[in-house]
Scaffold this active site. Structure first.
Site, PDB file in Angstrom:
ATOM      1  N   TYR A 138       0.813  -1.223   0.000  1.00 17.44           N
ATOM      2  CA  TYR A 138       0.000   0.000   0.000  1.00 17.44           C
ATOM      3  C   TYR A 138       0.847   1.275   0.000  1.00 17.44           C
ATOM      4  O   TYR A 138       0.311   2.369  -0.094  1.00 17.44           O
ATOM      5  CB  TYR A 138      -0.905   0.036   1.228  1.00 17.44           C
ATOM      6  CG  TYR A 138      -2.098  -0.892   1.158  1.00 17.44           C
ATOM      7  CD1 TYR A 138      -1.929  -2.267   1.304  1.00 17.44           C
ATOM      8  CD2 TYR A 138      -3.381  -0.406   0.952  1.00 17.44           C
ATOM      9  CE1 TYR A 138      -3.023  -3.128   1.254  1.00 17.44           C
ATOM     10  CE2 TYR A 138      -4.476  -1.254   0.900  1.00 17.44           C
ATOM     11  CZ  TYR A 138      -4.292  -2.613   1.054  1.00 17.44           C
ATOM     12  OH  TYR A 138      -5.371  -3.448   1.007  1.00 17.44           O
ATOM     13  N   LYS A 190       4.113 -14.372   5.253  1.00 15.27           N
ATOM     14  CA  LYS A 190       4.427 -15.350   4.203  1.00 15.27           C
ATOM     15  C   LYS A 190       5.935 -15.305   3.995  1.00 15.27           C
ATOM     16  O   LYS A 190       6.445 -15.190   2.880  1.00 15.27           O
ATOM     17  CB  LYS A 190       3.628 -14.983   2.934  1.00 15.27           C
ATOM     18  CG  LYS A 190       3.634 -16.020   1.829  1.00 15.27           C
ATOM     19  CD  LYS A 190       2.931 -17.316   2.183  1.00 15.27           C
ATOM     20  CE  LYS A 190       3.236 -18.364   1.120  1.00 15.27           C
ATOM     21  NZ  LYS A 190       2.750 -19.705   1.481  1.00 15.27           N
ATOM     22  N   ASP A 222      -1.536 -18.461   4.292  1.00 16.09           N
ATOM     23  CA  ASP A 222      -2.415 -19.472   3.681  1.00 16.09           C
ATOM     24  C   ASP A 222      -2.944 -20.433   4.755  1.00 16.09           C
ATOM     25  O   ASP A 222      -4.140 -20.711   4.831  1.00 16.09           O
ATOM     26  CB  ASP A 222      -1.695 -20.231   2.539  1.00 16.09           C
ATOM     27  CG  ASP A 222      -0.279 -20.663   2.889  1.00 16.09           C
ATOM     28  OD1 ASP A 222       0.241 -20.304   3.972  1.00 16.09           O
ATOM     29  OD2 ASP A 222       0.335 -21.396   2.073  1.00 16.09           O
ATOM     30  N   ASP A 246      -5.750  -6.967   5.333  1.00 15.89           N
ATOM     31  CA  ASP A 246      -6.931  -6.606   4.541  1.00 15.89           C
ATOM     32  C   ASP A 246      -7.703  -7.869   4.162  1.00 15.89           C
ATOM     33  O   ASP A 246      -8.919  -7.951   4.330  1.00 15.89           O
ATOM     34  CB  ASP A 246      -6.482  -5.854   3.281  1.00 15.89           C
ATOM     35  CG  ASP A 246      -7.656  -5.548   2.366  1.00 15.89           C
ATOM     36  OD1 ASP A 246      -8.678  -5.048   2.866  1.00 15.89           O
ATOM     37  OD2 ASP A 246      -7.562  -5.835   1.158  1.00 15.89           O
ATOM     38  N   ASP A 250     -11.616  -9.737   5.861  1.00 20.56           N
ATOM     39  CA  ASP A 250     -12.894  -9.986   5.154  1.00 20.56           C
ATOM     40  C   ASP A 250     -13.363 -11.398   5.496  1.00 20.56           C
ATOM     41  O   ASP A 250     -14.548 -11.650   5.711  1.00 20.56           O
ATOM     42  CB  ASP A 250     -12.746  -9.836   3.637  1.00 20.56           C
ATOM     43  CG  ASP A 250     -13.069  -8.414   3.161  1.00 20.56           C
ATOM     44  OD1 ASP A 250     -12.826  -7.461   3.937  1.00 20.56           O
ATOM     45  OD2 ASP A 250     -13.565  -8.257   2.020  1.00 20.56           O
TER      46      ASP A 250
HETATM   47  C1  IPM Z   1     -10.317  -1.828   3.683  1.00 21.19           C
HETATM   48  C2  IPM Z   1     -10.508  -1.576   2.219  1.00 21.19           C
HETATM   49  C3  IPM Z   1      -9.383  -0.679   1.704  1.00 21.19           C
HETATM   50  C4  IPM Z   1      -8.068  -1.407   1.928  1.00 21.19           C
HETATM   51  C5  IPM Z   1      -9.517  -0.234   0.228  1.00 21.19           C
HETATM   52  C6  IPM Z   1     -10.845   0.442  -0.020  1.00 21.19           C
HETATM   53  C7  IPM Z   1      -8.372   0.621  -0.222  1.00 21.19           C
HETATM   54  O1  IPM Z   1     -10.583  -2.766   1.520  1.00 21.19           O
HETATM   55  O2  IPM Z   1     -10.326  -0.865   4.460  1.00 21.19           O
HETATM   56  O3  IPM Z   1     -10.187  -2.988   4.087  1.00 21.19           O
HETATM   57  O4  IPM Z   1      -7.638  -2.212   1.091  1.00 21.19           O
HETATM   58  O5  IPM Z   1      -7.464  -1.159   2.950  1.00 21.19           O
HETATM   59 MN    MN Z   2     -10.597  -4.526   2.799  1.00 22.76          MN
END
Ligand code: IPM
Ligand code: MN
Length: 354
Positions: A138, A190, A222, A246, A250
């Site tokens: 990033y 990793k 992984d 990130d 999720d």
């Molecule tokens: C998050 C989002 C962001 C990230 C994107 C929108 C840049 O997915 O906050 O998890 O990757 O950090």
């Molecule tokens: Mn995200």
């Protein structure tokens, strides 16, 4: 005189404004109940504002935000704008410029019925991910050369500094200590394939010497994904890189019920920090009043916790837990049958009953 918190609000795009509306509604009632004040200043920055004015996130706004107590963000992203442009400018812009080096993402299942894992309950899904938030892929070092030609070259550097890794690892050890549960910190990386991540291996071990009470554990990313599904109860505190953090959060959001409930804090301890739901702007649901604002409301309790309003924070957390456990609640998706404002009203009703 009661304390007044100055909050910068970026409601943003898509469903951002409607979930933010509900989050601020809960914040207002909480403040009234606890006897503190909030002074919200709304900033228009996001995709709509960019399309209208060409402006992304100007320096004056950053300067102004630096003088406030916290930042609240709804969601950013709009399909009419180049992929990632506004997200990088506003979300990453705030993270980088305010040096919000911790992205704290609690993964706590609040109602058994929302767990997608067979045989697991709320007792099994309760951990926290400390995601590094200012480096890695990033950092913005990279680009594309000879674009569109057969000789095209594309690269993006994973950047790790000793300072950057050390501060987030130390924060994670402190988090494991404060949680006082399994007293265990898991490093997810990793480093077998990405040898630059050896800096994480070494820093983790060295900083760990300051925390003899915290057990050190390690998993490659992984395998960590596999363990999150197989044995979520073995997780307590996790520290990881920006990109892996990130991705695994999720997955973590689904374990706690879905993107409708997962919140995060972008933190620089003791400095102005930013709180947001993990979900995106979900443009197709924009303005329909169907999105679940629980994640956005949960971001409010994370914000209050960081501001030191601990009892108000835990009241909101409990109210959310009560609402999610109501028998007439079966889903936190856009098809839950509960409208965005009804979710907010229900949290307020639960708050008043606590
Ligand atoms: C998050 C989002 C962001 C990230 C994107 C929108 C840049 O997915 O906050 O998890 O990757 O950090
Ligand atoms: Mn995200």
């Amino acid at each position: 005189m009661s304390k007044t918190y100055k909050i910068a609000v970026f409601a943003g795009d898509g469903i951002g404004p409607e979930v933010t509306r509900e989050a601020l509604k809960v914040l207002d009632i909480t403040a009234e109940m606890a006897g503190f004040k909030v002074d919200c200043k709304h900033f228009p920055h996001g995709s709509e504002h960019y399309l209208e004015t060409g402006e992304l996130l100007p320096d004056e706004v950053l300067e102004e935000v630096r003088g406030m107590d916290a930042v609240y963000l709804g969601a950013i992203g709009d399909p009419r704008v180049e992929v990632g442009l506004v997200e990088r400018a506003v979300i990453a812009g705030l993270r980088f410029n305010l040096d919000l080096f911790v992205n704290l993402r609690p993964i706590r299942l609040m109602a058994d019925k929302f767990c997608p894992l067979k045989g697991k309950t709320s007792k099994d899904v309760d951990f926290v991910v400390v995601r590094e938030n200012t480096e890695d892929a990033y950092a913005g070092i990279g680009g594309i050369l000879k674009k569109g030609t057969p000789n095209e070259v594309a690269m993006q550097q994973m950047v790790y500094t000793r300072h950057g890794v050390e501060r987030v690892v130390r924060y994670a050890y402190e988090t494991a200590r404060k949680r006082d549960r399994q007293k265990k910190l898991l490093l997810v990386d990793k480093a077998n394939a990405i040898r630059a991540q050896d800096i994480w291996t070494r820093t983790f071990a060295e900083v760990g010497e300051e925390f003899p009470d915290i057990e050190q554990d390690h998993a490659y990313v992984d395998a960590a994904c596999m363990w999150m599904i197989k044995n979520p109860e073995s997780f307590d505190t996790v520290v990881t890189t920006n990109l892996f953090g990130d991705i695994i959060t999720d997955l973590g959001a689904v374990l706690q019920g879905g993107m409708g409930v997962a919140a995060s804090g972008n933190i620089n301890p003791g400095q102005v920090s930013l709180f947001e739901p993990i979900h995106g702007s979900a443009p197709k649901y924009k303005g329909q009043n169907v999105s679940c604002p629980i994640a956005a409301i949960a971001a409010v309790y994370m914000m209050l916790h960081e501001l030191g309003e601990i009892s108000s924070a835990s009241k909101i957390e409990h109210a959310i837990e009560k609402v999610l456990n109501r028998e007439d609640v079966n889903s936190v998706s856009a098809s839950s049958g509960v409208s965005t404002d009804e979710w907010g009203d229900r949290v307020i009703e639960a708050l008043r009953q606590l």
